[in-house]
Design a protein around this motif. Structure first.
Motif, PDB file in Angstrom:
ATOM      1  N   PRO A  54      69.325  11.847 -52.761  1.00 43.78           N
ATOM      2  CA  PRO A  54      67.916  12.121 -52.447  1.00 43.78           C
ATOM      3  C   PRO A  54      67.723  12.644 -51.032  1.00 43.78           C
ATOM      4  O   PRO A  54      68.556  12.433 -50.147  1.00 43.78           O
ATOM      5  CB  PRO A  54      67.241  10.757 -52.628  1.00 43.78           C
ATOM      6  N   LEU A  55      66.602  13.300 -50.821  1.00 43.20           N
ATOM      7  CA  LEU A  55      66.197  13.802 -49.515  1.00 43.20           C
ATOM      8  C   LEU A  55      65.255  12.805 -48.845  1.00 43.20           C
ATOM      9  O   LEU A  55      64.650  11.968 -49.520  1.00 43.20           O
ATOM     10  CB  LEU A  55      65.466  15.136 -49.675  1.00 43.20           C
ATOM     11  N   PRO A  56      65.068  12.912 -47.534  1.00 40.18           N
ATOM     12  CA  PRO A  56      63.992  12.140 -46.897  1.00 40.18           C
ATOM     13  C   PRO A  56      62.643  12.593 -47.446  1.00 40.18           C
ATOM     14  O   PRO A  56      62.503  13.715 -47.941  1.00 40.18           O
ATOM     15  CB  PRO A  56      64.128  12.502 -45.409  1.00 40.18           C
ATOM     16  N   GLY A 102      52.634   8.179 -54.192  1.00 41.22           N
ATOM     17  CA  GLY A 102      53.915   7.824 -54.767  1.00 41.22           C
ATOM     18  C   GLY A 102      55.053   8.502 -54.022  1.00 41.22           C
ATOM     19  O   GLY A 102      54.982   8.754 -52.821  1.00 41.22           O
ATOM     20  N   VAL A 103      56.088   8.822 -54.742  1.00 46.00           N
ATOM     21  CA  VAL A 103      57.281   9.452 -54.181  1.00 46.00           C
ATOM     22  C   VAL A 103      57.032  10.940 -53.956  1.00 46.00           C
ATOM     23  O   VAL A 103      56.411  11.608 -54.785  1.00 46.00           O
ATOM     24  CB  VAL A 103      58.468   9.253 -55.154  1.00 46.00           C
ATOM     25  N   THR A 104      57.509  11.468 -52.826  1.00 44.66           N
ATOM     26  CA  THR A 104      57.439  12.915 -52.635  1.00 44.66           C
ATOM     27  C   THR A 104      58.613  13.568 -53.361  1.00 44.66           C
ATOM     28  O   THR A 104      59.711  13.012 -53.401  1.00 44.66           O
ATOM     29  CB  THR A 104      57.476  13.296 -51.144  1.00 44.66           C
ATOM     30  N   PRO A 105      58.409  14.734 -53.976  1.00 45.30           N
ATOM     31  CA  PRO A 105      59.489  15.379 -54.729  1.00 45.30           C
ATOM     32  C   PRO A 105      60.747  15.584 -53.885  1.00 45.30           C
ATOM     33  O   PRO A 105      60.705  16.128 -52.781  1.00 45.30           O
ATOM     34  CB  PRO A 105      58.867  16.712 -55.145  1.00 45.30           C
ATOM     35  N   GLY A 106      61.863  15.109 -54.410  1.00 44.53           N
ATOM     36  CA  GLY A 106      63.139  15.182 -53.721  1.00 44.53           C
ATOM     37  C   GLY A 106      63.572  13.866 -53.113  1.00 44.53           C
ATOM     38  O   GLY A 106      64.752  13.661 -52.837  1.00 44.53           O
ATOM     39  N   ALA A 107      62.627  12.953 -52.880  1.00 44.44           N
ATOM     40  CA  ALA A 107      62.952  11.636 -52.347  1.00 44.44           C
ATOM     41  C   ALA A 107      63.389  10.704 -53.481  1.00 44.44           C
ATOM     42  O   ALA A 107      63.222  11.013 -54.667  1.00 44.44           O
ATOM     43  CB  ALA A 107      61.757  11.046 -51.606  1.00 44.44           C
ATOM     44  N   LEU A 108      63.939   9.563 -53.105  1.00 44.82           N
ATOM     45  CA  LEU A 108      64.424   8.606 -54.094  1.00 44.82           C
ATOM     46  C   LEU A 108      63.277   8.088 -54.947  1.00 44.82           C
ATOM     47  O   LEU A 108      62.259   7.625 -54.428  1.00 44.82           O
ATOM     48  CB  LEU A 108      65.109   7.442 -53.375  1.00 44.82           C
ATOM     49  N   GLY A 145      60.485  22.305 -44.622  1.00 38.76           N
ATOM     50  CA  GLY A 145      61.261  23.526 -44.703  1.00 38.76           C
ATOM     51  C   GLY A 145      62.330  23.515 -45.778  1.00 38.76           C
ATOM     52  O   GLY A 145      62.925  24.552 -46.073  1.00 38.76           O
ATOM     53  N   ARG A 146      62.587  22.367 -46.365  1.00 36.72           N
ATOM     54  CA  ARG A 146      63.553  22.295 -47.455  1.00 36.72           C
ATOM     55  C   ARG A 146      62.871  22.587 -48.784  1.00 36.72           C
ATOM     56  O   ARG A 146      61.721  22.189 -49.005  1.00 36.72           O
ATOM     57  CB  ARG A 146      64.196  20.914 -47.517  1.00 36.72           C
ATOM     58  N   THR A 147      63.582  23.250 -49.658  1.00 37.68           N
ATOM     59  CA  THR A 147      63.123  23.409 -51.035  1.00 37.68           C
ATOM     60  C   THR A 147      63.992  22.536 -51.929  1.00 37.68           C
ATOM     61  O   THR A 147      65.222  22.691 -51.959  1.00 37.68           O
ATOM     62  CB  THR A 147      63.207  24.877 -51.491  1.00 37.68           C
ATOM     63  N   ALA A 148      63.375  21.579 -52.609  1.00 46.08           N
ATOM     64  CA  ALA A 148      64.077  20.716 -53.552  1.00 46.08           C
ATOM     65  C   ALA A 148      64.202  21.437 -54.883  1.00 46.08           C
ATOM     66  O   ALA A 148      63.210  21.940 -55.415  1.00 46.08           O
ATOM     67  CB  ALA A 148      63.330  19.396 -53.722  1.00 46.08           C
ATOM     68  N   VAL A 149      65.410  21.503 -55.406  1.00 45.82           N
ATOM     69  CA  VAL A 149      65.669  22.187 -56.668  1.00 45.82           C
ATOM     70  C   VAL A 149      65.999  21.142 -57.727  1.00 45.82           C
ATOM     71  O   VAL A 149      66.943  20.357 -57.568  1.00 45.82           O
ATOM     72  CB  VAL A 149      66.822  23.197 -56.536  1.00 45.82           C
ATOM     73  N   GLY A 170      58.461   5.138 -64.617  1.00 43.53           N
ATOM     74  CA  GLY A 170      59.287   4.048 -64.114  1.00 43.53           C
ATOM     75  C   GLY A 170      60.197   4.459 -62.968  1.00 43.53           C
ATOM     76  O   GLY A 170      60.466   5.642 -62.746  1.00 43.53           O
ATOM     77  N   PRO A 171      60.677   3.469 -62.191  1.00 44.81           N
ATOM     78  CA  PRO A 171      61.546   3.751 -61.053  1.00 44.81           C
ATOM     79  C   PRO A 171      62.869   4.358 -61.495  1.00 44.81           C
ATOM     80  O   PRO A 171      63.294   4.201 -62.644  1.00 44.81           O
ATOM     81  CB  PRO A 171      61.749   2.377 -60.407  1.00 44.81           C
ATOM     82  N   SER A 172      63.507   5.065 -60.570  1.00 41.98           N
ATOM     83  CA  SER A 172      64.784   5.711 -60.855  1.00 41.98           C
ATOM     84  C   SER A 172      65.730   5.541 -59.683  1.00 41.98           C
ATOM     85  O   SER A 172      65.285   5.549 -58.520  1.00 41.98           O
ATOM     86  CB  SER A 172      64.576   7.206 -61.128  1.00 41.98           C
ATOM     87  N   PRO A 173      67.030   5.396 -59.942  1.00 42.39           N
ATOM     88  CA  PRO A 173      68.003   5.332 -58.850  1.00 42.39           C
ATOM     89  C   PRO A 173      68.368   6.714 -58.312  1.00 42.39           C
ATOM     90  O   PRO A 173      69.209   6.838 -57.425  1.00 42.39           O
ATOM     91  CB  PRO A 173      69.217   4.664 -59.510  1.00 42.39           C
ATOM     92  N   ARG A 174      67.744   7.752 -58.864  1.00 38.36           N
ATOM     93  CA  ARG A 174      67.956   9.134 -58.419  1.00 38.36           C
ATOM     94  C   ARG A 174      66.642   9.713 -57.915  1.00 38.36           C
ATOM     95  O   ARG A 174      65.604   9.066 -58.013  1.00 38.36           O
ATOM     96  CB  ARG A 174      68.441   9.997 -59.600  1.00 38.36           C
ATOM     97  N   ALA A 175      66.700  10.928 -57.425  1.00 39.09           N
ATOM     98  CA  ALA A 175      65.486  11.686 -57.136  1.00 39.09           C
ATOM     99  C   ALA A 175      65.107  12.428 -58.408  1.00 39.09           C
ATOM    100  O   ALA A 175      65.826  13.327 -58.859  1.00 39.09           O
ATOM    101  CB  ALA A 175      65.719  12.668 -56.000  1.00 39.09           C
ATOM    102  N   GLU A 176      63.986  12.029 -59.015  1.00 40.42           N
ATOM    103  CA  GLU A 176      63.549  12.643 -60.265  1.00 40.42           C
ATOM    104  C   GLU A 176      62.129  13.186 -60.131  1.00 40.42           C
ATOM    105  O   GLU A 176      61.381  12.830 -59.208  1.00 40.42           O
ATOM    106  CB  GLU A 176      63.630  11.640 -61.418  1.00 40.42           C
ATOM    107  N   LEU A 177      61.782  14.032 -61.071  1.00 36.32           N
ATOM    108  CA  LEU A 177      60.469  14.674 -61.085  1.00 36.32           C
ATOM    109  C   LEU A 177      59.916  14.651 -62.495  1.00 36.32           C
ATOM    110  O   LEU A 177      60.656  14.872 -63.464  1.00 36.32           O
ATOM    111  CB  LEU A 177      60.597  16.130 -60.606  1.00 36.32           C
ATOM    112  N   ARG A 178      58.616  14.385 -62.619  1.00 35.85           N
ATOM    113  CA  ARG A 178      57.905  14.534 -63.876  1.00 35.85           C
ATOM    114  C   ARG A 178      56.796  15.569 -63.679  1.00 35.85           C
ATOM    115  O   ARG A 178      56.055  15.505 -62.693  1.00 35.85           O
ATOM    116  CB  ARG A 178      57.256  13.213 -64.310  1.00 35.85           C
ATOM    117  N   VAL A 179      56.711  16.503 -64.594  1.00 31.76           N
ATOM    118  CA  VAL A 179      55.643  17.505 -64.581  1.00 31.76           C
ATOM    119  C   VAL A 179      54.862  17.330 -65.873  1.00 31.76           C
ATOM    120  O   VAL A 179      55.445  17.363 -66.970  1.00 31.76           O
ATOM    121  CB  VAL A 179      56.201  18.934 -64.463  1.00 31.76           C
TER     122      VAL A 179
END
Length: 219
Positions: A54-56, A102-108, A145-149, A170-179
């Motif tokens: 994950p990213l900050p 909530g979580v910002t995209p790219g963060a844990l 300045g980072r783009t999360a892919v 639900g929580p995830s141990p990875r950086a995840e995204l829902r659209v």
């Protein structure tokens, strides 16, 4: 998104699922937006090929989904008075929103982006979301300045009464995204009957100069 918010969050897109364009078209049997194939659904053991650390945290500024020609600004969304997440203004067909508490995209964890499927004049930002396939890329430029892919690992559609809060939010141990957008069939009387949900995980990042978000923080 926490458990207490997730229970209400299952209604996220339903507050904007009336399908005003399809109703206004006068079509007796409107075709509506594409729906995902069962082949794109989550499997019993979901796989996350290419996952990276994950990213900050950093606020997102846009969302790009090249395969369905989405390139849209993002606005921060909070919770309404009823406890459900806000949605972007209905007259902004080009605008999507991210849940800023909530979580910002790219963060844990699990970040959430929502957008309209249509509005009074026609298709809106996520009209073609149900046409996505596993392996599709989603890019989220951020204020640092980072783009999360992200890489899509599932696309599902749920009826409103069976929306799986824990599975989506639900929580995830990875950086995840829902659209998320509206979908799941259409009734001229009640609008869309459910939601299309895209599941994706962080697989890459690239750096650009930091920018200030151009979309407003609230709606």
């Amino acid at each position: 998104m926490g458990r207490g918010q997730a229970g209400r969050g299952g209604l996220v897109a339903l507050t904007a699922c009336v399908g005003i364009w399809l109703v206004g078209s006068g079509s007796g049997q409107p075709v509506g937006p594409p729906l995902p194939s069962p082949a794109e659904a989550l499997t019993g053991q979901a796989r996350y090929p290419g996952s990276i650390d994950p990213l900050p945290g950093s606020p997102p500024t846009r969302i790009r989904i090249p395969s369905i020609r989405v390139d849209a600004p993002l606005t921060g969304l909070g919770l309404g008075r009823d406890g459900s997440i806000e949605v972007p203004p209905p007259d902004r067909r080009d605008l999507a929103g991210w849940y800023r508490d909530g979580v910002t995209p790219g963060a844990l964890g699990t970040a959430v982006v929502v957008g309209h499927v249509d509005h009074a004049a026609g298709p809106a930002v996520f009209y073609h979301l149900g046409a996505l396939h596993r392996g599709a890329a989603i890019e989220v430029p951020r204020a640092d300045g980072r783009t999360a892919v992200f890489t899509v690992h599932a696309v599902e559609v749920y009826a409103a009464e069976h929306f799986p809060d824990a599975r989506v939010y639900g929580p995830s141990p990875r950086a995840e995204l829902r659209v998320i957008t509206c979908g799941g069939g259409f009734s001229p009387r009640t609008g869309y009957q459910g939601n299309v949900v895209v599941f994706a995980h962080l697989t890459g990042t690239y750096q650009r100069e930091p920018v200030s978000p151009t979309a407003p923080d609230r709606v």
